[in-house]
Write a protein that holds these residues in place. Sequence first.
Motif, mmCIF file in Angstrom:
data_model
loop_
_atom_site.group_PDB
_atom_site.id
_atom_site.type_symbol
_atom_site.label_atom_id
_atom_site.label_comp_id
_atom_site.label_asym_id
_atom_site.label_seq_id
_atom_site.Cartn_x
_atom_site.Cartn_y
_atom_site.Cartn_z
ATOM 1 N N ALA A 1 0.831 -1.209 0.000
ATOM 2 C CA ALA A 1 0.000 0.000 0.000
ATOM 3 C C ALA A 1 0.866 1.260 0.000
ATOM 4 C CB ALA A 1 -0.929 -0.006 1.202
ATOM 5 N N GLN A 2 2.037 1.193 0.640
ATOM 6 C CA GLN A 2 2.949 2.346 0.640
ATOM 7 C C GLN A 2 3.482 2.624 -0.761
ATOM 8 O OE1 GLN A 2 5.467 0.726 3.782
ATOM 9 N NE2 GLN A 2 5.214 2.686 4.860
ATOM 10 N N LEU A 3 3.761 1.566 -1.505
ATOM 11 C CA LEU A 3 4.212 1.760 -2.886
ATOM 12 C C LEU A 3 3.118 2.415 -3.709
ATOM 13 C CD1 LEU A 3 6.032 -1.634 -3.512
ATOM 14 C CD2 LEU A 3 7.082 0.614 -3.333
ATOM 15 N N ALA A 4 1.884 1.966 -3.511
ATOM 16 C CA ALA A 4 0.755 2.553 -4.235
ATOM 17 C C ALA A 4 0.603 4.030 -3.879
ATOM 18 C CB ALA A 4 -0.515 1.784 -3.930
ATOM 19 N N GLU A 5 0.791 4.383 -2.602
ATOM 20 C CA GLU A 5 0.684 5.779 -2.175
ATOM 21 C C GLU A 5 1.742 6.637 -2.852
ATOM 22 O OE1 GLU A 5 0.925 5.862 2.078
ATOM 23 O OE2 GLU A 5 -0.883 4.629 2.308
ATOM 24 N N MET A 6 2.939 6.066 -3.069
ATOM 25 C CA MET A 6 4.003 6.822 -3.721
ATOM 26 C C MET A 6 3.691 7.089 -5.195
ATOM 27 S SD MET A 6 7.368 5.084 -2.038
ATOM 28 C CE MET A 6 8.536 6.261 -2.730
ATOM 29 N N LYS B 1 -3.460 2.409 -6.831
ATOM 30 C CA LYS B 1 -3.657 1.186 -6.045
ATOM 31 C C LYS B 1 -4.044 0.008 -6.934
ATOM 32 C CE LYS B 1 -8.313 2.560 -4.664
ATOM 33 N NZ LYS B 1 -9.174 2.881 -3.540
ATOM 34 N N TYR B 2 -4.791 0.271 -8.013
ATOM 35 C CA TYR B 2 -5.166 -0.814 -8.921
ATOM 36 C C TYR B 2 -3.963 -1.278 -9.743
ATOM 37 C CZ TYR B 2 -9.777 0.836 -7.625
ATOM 38 O OH TYR B 2 -10.872 1.216 -6.910
ATOM 39 N N VAL C 1 0.601 7.714 -6.350
ATOM 40 C CA VAL C 1 -0.591 8.568 -6.477
ATOM 41 C C VAL C 1 -0.299 9.891 -7.186
ATOM 42 C CG1 VAL C 1 -2.310 9.883 -5.160
ATOM 43 C CG2 VAL C 1 -1.882 7.493 -4.606
ATOM 44 N N PRO C 2 0.819 10.587 -6.892
ATOM 45 C CA PRO C 2 1.054 11.858 -7.608
ATOM 46 C C PRO C 2 1.163 11.691 -9.123
ATOM 47 C CG PRO C 2 2.512 11.692 -5.706
ATOM 48 C CD PRO C 2 1.821 10.373 -5.851
ATOM 49 N N ILE C 3 1.611 10.539 -9.563
ATOM 50 C CA ILE C 3 1.791 10.316 -10.996
ATOM 51 C C ILE C 3 0.551 9.697 -11.623
ATOM 52 C CG2 ILE C 3 3.151 9.062 -12.725
ATOM 53 C CD1 ILE C 3 5.453 9.125 -10.663
ATOM 54 N N MET C 4 -0.064 8.738 -10.926
ATOM 55 C CA MET C 4 -1.139 7.939 -11.513
ATOM 56 C C MET C 4 -2.519 8.211 -10.925
ATOM 57 S SD MET C 4 0.803 4.337 -11.806
ATOM 58 C CE MET C 4 2.294 4.186 -12.721
#
Length: 189
Positions: A43-48, A58-59, A50-53
């Motif tokens: 989930a931390q990777l997904a949060e990182m 998360k998907y 977010v600014p780009i995607m």
Amino acid sequence: MFNGVMLTDAIVHVLGVVLISIAIMLVGAIVLNPTGTTISAPAQLAEMLVPIMGNAAKYIMGIALLAAGFSSLLGNTQRAVVLLNAGFNRPTSLEDKSIKWSAMIVIIIAAVICFFYGGSPTQLIFIANVLTGISTPIAGFFICRMIFRKDVNRGLKQPRILQACMVVCYVFCIILTVASLYNTISKVL
């Protein structure tokens, strides 16, 4: 079988994996190290991301983890079933029904384990990779033995360069596996 295509394919594959691994480590070092960021959950990777995607991060991370799991699962399953069939003098063609059915049974068992596993999917992938790290030298031993057999190379010139490369890679694989197991076990103890 040893007309240069296999050797070229193996070299390109190994170089590709090495380059991708180096790129991942460099990106991790450049991006994560200066900020002191440590990742303990997907989930931390997904949060990182977010600014780009945006909300799709998360998907995309979920699909990436699923793809990584399936890549290892399918490749290792087929390899294991082919080697198992070879050990029992059964057909080893990937198109053979026994290979397909055996691989399907292994994947179903793995899916059941995944659904009942209560921890992080990252931990499950790590466990799978550790088991792969242990099984690879065992499979490599049998592949090295096979490439030196005279009946495998019947009618062809002995592939001395390929044999030497296989032995060097096998020894390197053993050293890496033992070092990794030693480091992992010493951290656990």
